[in-house]
Design an enzyme around this catalytic site. Structure first.
Site, PDB file in Angstrom:
ATOM      1  N   SER A  61       0.828  -1.198   0.000  1.00  0.00           N
ATOM      2  CA  SER A  61       0.000   0.000   0.000  1.00  0.00           C
ATOM      3  C   SER A  61       0.870   1.259   0.000  1.00  0.00           C
ATOM      4  O   SER A  61       0.562   2.239  -0.688  1.00  0.00           O
ATOM      5  CB  SER A  61      -0.920  -0.002   1.224  1.00  0.00           C
ATOM      6  N   GLY A  66       2.162   5.846  -0.767  1.00  0.00           N
ATOM      7  CA  GLY A  66       3.027   6.574   0.153  1.00  0.00           C
ATOM      8  C   GLY A  66       2.557   6.407   1.593  1.00  0.00           C
ATOM      9  O   GLY A  66       1.569   5.730   1.861  1.00  0.00           O
ATOM     10  N   GLU A  86       6.130   2.312  14.554  1.00  0.00           N
ATOM     11  CA  GLU A  86       7.184   1.371  14.136  1.00  0.00           C
ATOM     12  C   GLU A  86       6.711   0.477  12.994  1.00  0.00           C
ATOM     13  O   GLU A  86       7.483   0.150  12.087  1.00  0.00           O
ATOM     14  CB  GLU A  86       7.652   0.503  15.305  1.00  0.00           C
ATOM     15  N   ARG A  87       5.439   0.096  12.993  1.00  0.00           N
ATOM     16  CA  ARG A  87       4.923  -0.770  11.928  1.00  0.00           C
ATOM     17  C   ARG A  87       5.010  -0.061  10.574  1.00  0.00           C
ATOM     18  O   ARG A  87       5.409  -0.654   9.569  1.00  0.00           O
ATOM     19  CB  ARG A  87       3.479  -1.169  12.252  1.00  0.00           C
ATOM     20  N   GLU A 119      -0.683   4.952  22.529  1.00  0.00           N
ATOM     21  CA  GLU A 119      -1.016   4.769  21.118  1.00  0.00           C
ATOM     22  C   GLU A 119      -1.437   3.339  20.820  1.00  0.00           C
ATOM     23  O   GLU A 119      -2.458   3.077  20.196  1.00  0.00           O
ATOM     24  CB  GLU A 119       0.177   5.125  20.228  1.00  0.00           C
ATOM     25  N   ARG A 123      -5.208   1.914  19.822  1.00  0.00           N
ATOM     26  CA  ARG A 123      -5.390   1.245  18.532  1.00  0.00           C
ATOM     27  C   ARG A 123      -5.700  -0.245  18.702  1.00  0.00           C
ATOM     28  O   ARG A 123      -5.932  -0.946  17.734  1.00  0.00           O
ATOM     29  CB  ARG A 123      -4.098   1.355  17.709  1.00  0.00           C
ATOM     30  N   ALA A 124      -5.646  -0.740  19.948  1.00  0.00           N
ATOM     31  CA  ALA A 124      -5.828  -2.178  20.239  1.00  0.00           C
ATOM     32  C   ALA A 124      -4.795  -3.007  19.492  1.00  0.00           C
ATOM     33  O   ALA A 124      -5.081  -4.090  19.000  1.00  0.00           O
ATOM     34  CB  ALA A 124      -7.244  -2.621  19.870  1.00  0.00           C
TER      35      ALA A 124
END
Length: 296
Positions: A61, A66, A86-87, A119, A123-124
């Site tokens: 994606s 971007g 980080e992901r 965070e 975001r679970a």
């Protein structure tokens, strides 16, 4: 990244405290482009497991569209350390990009850990163990109280205490919690068993039978009851009855008179009557005398 207008009346609630990314909003934030190789992950980042398939999908994606949402970093030495995102950073590297949009913030290590945890929780993104270890790290490393952490995360203190308990689950079962075979509720039920081997045995049954948390709690209660009762039954079997003790004393008295020495009956199994006779002797002469009597 601004909070939706309808959240402005929430006062001290999380809606007023957090941005859509789960990080406190800062009006001075500006987005800059940083070189991927100048950025390093946070070793204290709560999230430890990254789904490789999902990471590849995000990477594809990013190649196409971007990085839509900038990561948040703090200045560290000659480079930068990730606070949140980080992901996205990993996926951007996989996509082969050399730069990534980022927001640079001046944060202490404690603030970095707090914001990373906030965070991920919002975001679970964390599994129950990651959440538990991250909370425990904040409490111990940064000398926070459970009340302070509860206020930061917008959770009841009891929730914090119950979550942190998960770090006590047997190490061999932690992967089951991480991959979802055992939920946080299952793990908390197993913690009622203090012995690690019992935790493992009970977990095997819970997973094999695909029990709900409620069923797991009931099963653990029965498991504990069985342990306690089997222990008392064993004790009853091993402990000779009063009648047996009296008859043993009579036998010991008769043998003492016959051999002229102290005699002791030692029963090793009251069910079968298995045991041994111990006869005391004073010296070699006394031993010869006893051997003579036994030979007769």
């Amino acid at each position: 990244m601004a909070v939706a207008k309808n959240n402005k009346g929430l006062g001290k609630g999380l809606g007023a405290l957090l941005s859509t990314e789960g990080i406190p909003e800062n009006t001075k934030d500006s987005v800059v482009e940083l070189k991927i190789n100048d950025i390093s992950p946070n070793t204290d980042q709560p999230r430890k497991d990254f789904d490789e398939t999902a990471l590849m999908e995000l990477s594809e994606s990013i190649k196409e569209n971007g990085v839509i949402q900038p990561i948040i970093v703090q200045k560290k030495g000659t480079g930068y350390r990730i606070v949140a995102g980080e992901r996205r950073w990993r996926a951007t590297r996989l996509a082969g990009l050399e730069v990534i949009p980022a927001i640079v913030r001046d944060l202490t290590d404690k603030q970095t850990m707090e914001q990373a945890l906030i965070e991920n929780i919002q975001r679970a993104d964390l599994n129950p163990l990651e959440e538990a270890f991250a909370m425990d790290h904040l409490l111990k490393t940064h000398k926070m109280s459970q009340e302070q952490l509860a206020k930061k995360l917008g959770k009841p203190r009891a929730t914090i205490a119950n979550t942190i308990r998960l770090i006590n689950i047997d190490e061999s079962l932690q992967d089951f919690v991480r991959n979802g075979d055992l939920t946080a509720g299952h793990a908390k039920a197993l913690l009622a068993l203090k012995n690690n081997e019992d935790q493992r045995k009970a977990a095997d049954v819970i997973i094999a039978k695909d029990m709900t948390v409620r069923q797991a709690e009931e099963y653990v209660k029965k498991y504990i009851w069985a342990l306690e009762n089997s222990g008392s039954e064993k004790k009853e079997k091993e402990e000779p009855s009063e009648a047996f003790k009296l008859s043993s004393k009579e036998v010991e008295t008769k043998l003492k008179k016959k051999f002229g020495s102290k005699v002791k009956l030692k029963v090793t199994d009251t069910n079968s009557g298995k045991g041994k006779i111990v006869i005391d002797y004073k010296n070699y002469e006394d031993l010869d005398r006893l051997i003579g009597l036994l030979s007769e």
